[in-house]
Design an enzyme around this catalytic site. Structure first.
Site, PDB file in Angstrom:
ATOM      1  N   THR B 514       1.175  -0.976  -0.009  1.00  0.00           N
ATOM      2  CA  THR B 514      -0.101  -0.322   0.262  1.00  0.00           C
ATOM      3  C   THR B 514       0.977   1.302   0.049  1.00  0.00           C
ATOM      4  O   THR B 514       0.394   1.989   0.579  1.00  0.00           O
ATOM      5  CB  THR B 514      -0.760   0.087   1.242  1.00  0.00           C
ATOM      6  N   HIS B 515       2.196   1.340  -0.336  1.00  0.00           N
ATOM      7  CA  HIS B 515       2.939   1.921  -0.224  1.00  0.00           C
ATOM      8  C   HIS B 515       3.170   2.804  -1.296  1.00  0.00           C
ATOM      9  O   HIS B 515       4.124   2.916  -2.500  1.00  0.00           O
ATOM     10  CB  HIS B 515       4.148   1.409  -0.330  1.00  0.00           C
ATOM     11  N   THR B 516       2.721   3.224  -1.474  1.00  0.00           N
ATOM     12  CA  THR B 516       1.933   4.888  -3.237  1.00  0.00           C
ATOM     13  C   THR B 516       2.600   5.919  -2.530  1.00  0.00           C
ATOM     14  O   THR B 516       2.284   6.112  -1.746  1.00  0.00           O
ATOM     15  CB  THR B 516       0.353   4.501  -3.533  1.00  0.00           C
TER      16      THR B 516
END
Lengths: 252, 588
Positions: B514-516
């Site tokens: 989820t590391h956008t």
């Protein structure tokens, strides 16, 4: 197609024994060899003939499908038992409640696409763009099953529930490659959905109706909802952890 | 017609990690603060209570704590030649929702970025020559240095009670820590996590091979801890339910376990939940925000006037809100101009599975941030000259709780169902571990965010459109680092192993991370960034934009430590500089 009547009966009371008309629902005891391998205590399993406690408990409650029609139930039960057959590790997928689990999931928010974005315009899209079919998961089952049965009847002269084990393998693998038509669904989508739902029903908490008696957790040595390994994480280095798994209900 | 409310000093859009930090810092400075959160209220009790919270299906698989995609999603395509289509159900990444935001369901993996990362373009050009950075790669130096951020990294770690072992204190390398890290002023507030058996195996193997393993810094607190705000945190019990779950122990740092108890008692602070901000309102000059418009759960529209507007939502929503409000210029990949939506990046992941017939790993024991890490192939800690790519990966063995719906790693070639599959999964579940590689994603000219022309949310506003693919540089980097993970696995002599390379094109279907990052990036040049070094909008000076959207590219290590540090850094600039003299803090 023969309509097979299915009834699920779950025992009330402390034993939590379940039985199904026409089949065993309790897992058979794991073999001694397997129990040793897994380093688990072999525990007494309730046998199908064990009567539910009757003196102090209410009569067992029957379970039934609330989404599947009889043809769909027959198809899904065949698929579930093909993926999770009965053996010395567990009872069959159906007897563990996996088909019932899928039915309940499809009847509820997940199946109805409750948290999916379902506004158009619609385009087939690329595989990397994910689900682009204008059907909820429940509608996808409804659309795919008759198409797959039609393929089976055309190819083998019988519907999916009546073909041989190796033919079922062919059909399921064919769904993945697109060789077997699943109606309006793009290749692979229905197999992925079915497979995911079968795994959810097998390995999820028994609260949802599958994984009865925590059979899948016992099979792999998973501890379930148990929650404190602050000492064990170091004291069990390379040693099997032998405590029985706990479900959410066990701990509630 | 919107009902106009009484003006406040500051309005916060989104109440996760950065919203909580900003709310606390600004109320301490005497400001009246209103935070507006689109999701619901939730707290350690009752929402994260055990055993209810230990439900893999509800939380990890059905995404109970995440954004509801039926109400708002984004569209996705790999490149401008494709038509973007809506992400109809989440897969690759999971935006959070509700009080605490994505900070409720993180793992607690709490890193700092390496000093060289803050001047990545200059660093690679100095070491490898100007031609080393390929055409189209838009990596940029940060407009802030590691040394400037160090006190703020420290502050956020002490807020969270981060557990770890320092590798470098004031330039002196410390035994047992990460020798590649930048100098820190002092030791972590709490001792490092315990080691699982597989972590120990990885530690021993990598040390034998001459590498530098260390225990992952963890904001899953390892002993009872009272943070500098006076909030008591519990001690992690290694239950294995962190990622995608709330923490019943108050051991995993989140807004709930670190700041909320203080804020909820503060009369200067008000939290409005189930309220969705649709726009930041600007005055006629378009250079000053007058407040925000939001819609509550009954569909009533309100205008909340405020002197300061702080965008504290998730990366993707902050970028979209800037675009919907007309703040800054939307990036155009044809010209390379425009700061908003530019340099969207992601995190690269791949893995190697190692299977041992004669070992048992109890993979259900652990915590979200219980892992053995090494940075020997991360950042520029190895010679990139002969390799020809930029960036790297950290390699790790994580014991974060292998819940069986999601995690059943079998050796290659095993059956997917049937009796053979059952035998395989019953044998290997407890005899397998994964060496994972998490790596950098360089910014590319063709990777960006803008507004979608075809799809709208329930309020009638255009959805955000993501245009993203993995570049050759990043796939080359990932291949190299995955092969190094395979070397380590081979050194441990497993009975079987499998290698899962990351391959293109990027797909939104399988979960990756989820590391956008990026889209509201910070920079020194207003024509190529959205915010300045204090996270202040270049164009509308009373709007500040928090979060990982500020990152000019994705450095590899997980973002939250830097997100928290930047929030404290920006809060300091607001309270010490901006409030004394409102206006642009950086002049170009």
């Amino acid at each position: 197609m023969t309509i097979k009547r299915r009834e699920f009966v779950v025992g009330a009371g402390v034993l939590g024994v379940a039985s199904v008309a026409g089949g065993s629902i309790a897992p058979q005891p794991a073999s001694a060899e397997h129990a040793m391998q897994m380093g688990k205590k072999q525990t007494a399993q309730a046998s199908p003939s064990t009567p539910a406690q009757t003196a102090t408990s209410t009569p067992p409650e029957k379970r039934t499908y609330t989404f599947f029609n009889p043809d769909e139930a027959t198809w899904v039960e065949a698929a579930v038992n093909h993926m999770i057959p009965a053996d010395d590790l567990t009872a069959s997928g159906v007897d563990l409640g996996v088909a019932y689990f899928i039915d309940q999931q499809l009847a509820g928010g997940f199946g109805q696409g409750g948290k999916m974005f379902m506004q158009g315009p619609w385009h087939p899209g690329l595989p990397q763009q994910g689900w682009q079919v204008r059907l909820s998961p429940a509608e996808a089952y409804r659309a795919a099953i008759p198409a797959i049965n039609a393929y089976c009847t055309k190819t083998y002269g019988k519907d999916f529930s009546s073909i041989t084990e190796s033919q079922r393998d062919e059909v399921l693998n064919g769904l993945g490659t697109g060789k077997v038509d699943s109606g309006p669904l793009p290749a692979g989508l229905f197999l992925d959905l079915l497979y995911q739902n079968v795994m959810e029903g097998f390995f999820g908490d028994p609260a949802y109706g599958g994984n009865r008696n925590k059979a899948a957790w016992k099979m792999i040595g998973y501890t379930g909802a148990t929650g404190n390994f602050v000492d064990a994480i170091e004291s069990y280095w390379n040693k099997p952890y032998t405590e029985e798994p706990q479900s959410i209900a066990d701990l509630s | 017609m919107a009902t106009k409310l009484k003006s406040v000093d500051a309005v916060i859009v989104g109440f996760g990690w950065t919203g909580a930090v900003l709310a606390r810092e600004l109320t301490k400075a005497g400001l009246n603060v209103v935070a507006i959160e689109r999701g619901g209220m939730r707290d350690t009790t009752p929402e994260f209570s055990a055993p209810m919270i230990h439900d893999e299906l509800r939380f990890a698989i059905r995404h109970d704590l995440m954004q509801d995609a039926s109400r708002e999603t984004l569209t996705f395509r790999n490149n401008v030649n494709q038509t973007a289509l809506p992400i109809r159900r989440w897969g690759s990444f999971l935006p959070g929702n509700g009080v605490g935001g994505a900070g409720v369901h993180w793992n607690g993996q709490h890193y700092r970025f390496a000093p060289s990362e803050f001047r990545i373009r200059s660093h690679y050009q100095e070491r490898y020559g100007k031609k080393f950075i390929p055409e189209g790669m838009t990596i940029q130096d940060w407009p802030v240095t590691y040394d400037e951020l160090e006190p703020y990294y420290d502050r956020f770690e002490y807020l969270c009670g981060t557990a770890g072992k320092a590798g470098n204190i004031k330039g002196v390398i410390q035994q047992g820590g990460n020798p590649f890290e930048g100098p820190r002023a002092r030791e972590y507030p709490n001792p490092a996590m315990k080691r699982s058996f597989q972590m120990k195996m990885f530690e021993d193997a990598t040390r034998e091979m001459g590498f530098h393993p260390y225990v992952q810094p963890s904001s899953d607190v390892t002993q009872p801890y009272t943070n500098p705000e006076g909030v008591d945190m519990g001690s992690c019990v290694y239950c294995g339910f962190c990622e995608r779950f709330g923490c019943e122990m108050s051991a995993k740092a989140s807004a709930q376990s670190t700041l909320l108890p203080v804020l909820l008692k503060d009369p200067k602070f008000e939290l409005r939940t189930l309220s969705h901000v649709t726009k930041v309102n600007l005055d006629s000059t378009r250079k000053k925000a007058t407040g925000v418009t939001y819609v509550d759960s009954q569909g009533r529209e309100f205008e909340q006037p405020a002197d300061l507007v702080l965008l504290c939502a998730f990366v993707l929503h902050n970028a979209r809100l800037m675009m919907l409000s007309g703040i800054g210029r939307i990036y155009d990949p044809k010209t390379g101009k425009g700061g908003v939506g530019r340099n969207y990046a992601y995190q690269m992941s791949s893995s190697v599975t190692a299977h041992f017939n004669d070992k048992v790993f109890n993979p259900f024991m652990g915590a979200g941030a219980c892992a053995m890490i090494m940075d020997d192939f991360n950042y520029d800690n190895f010679d990139h000259g002969p390799l020809g790519f930029i960036g790297g990966s950290y390699l790790c063995v994580e014991s974060k709780g292998q819940r069986p719906i999601d995690f059943r790693n079998l050796p290659p070639g095993e059956p997917r169902w049937g009796k053979g599959w059952k035998q395989s999964v019953s044998h290997w579940y407890n005899r397998t571990f994964v060496i994972a590689a998490f790596g950098s994603v360089t910014a590319q000219r063709g990777n960006y965010l803008d507004l979608d022309p075809n799809y709208k949310d329930g309020f009638g506003n255009p959805l955000l459109r993501m245009t993203f693919d993995f570049s050759k540089n990043d796939l080359d980097m990932s291949k190299y680092c995955t092969d190094r993970a395979a070397d380590i696995a081979k050194h441990m002599n497993p009975d079987k192993m499998g290698i899962n390379y990351r391959k293109g094109p990027y797909s939104i279907v399988p979960y990756q991370t989820t590391h956008t990052t990026g889209g509201t990036m910070m920079g020194a040049d207003p024509s190529t960034s959205a915010v300045n070094r204090y996270l202040q909008s270049w164009d509308v000076s009373n709007v500040f934009v928090m979060g990982a959207g500020a990152f000019p590219q994705n450095p590899s290590h997980n973002p939250t430590g830097t997100v928290g540090a930047l929030a404290y850094w920006a809060a300091d600039a607001i309270t010490k500089k901006y409030l004394k003299s409102p206006g642009r803090l950086v002049h170009t």
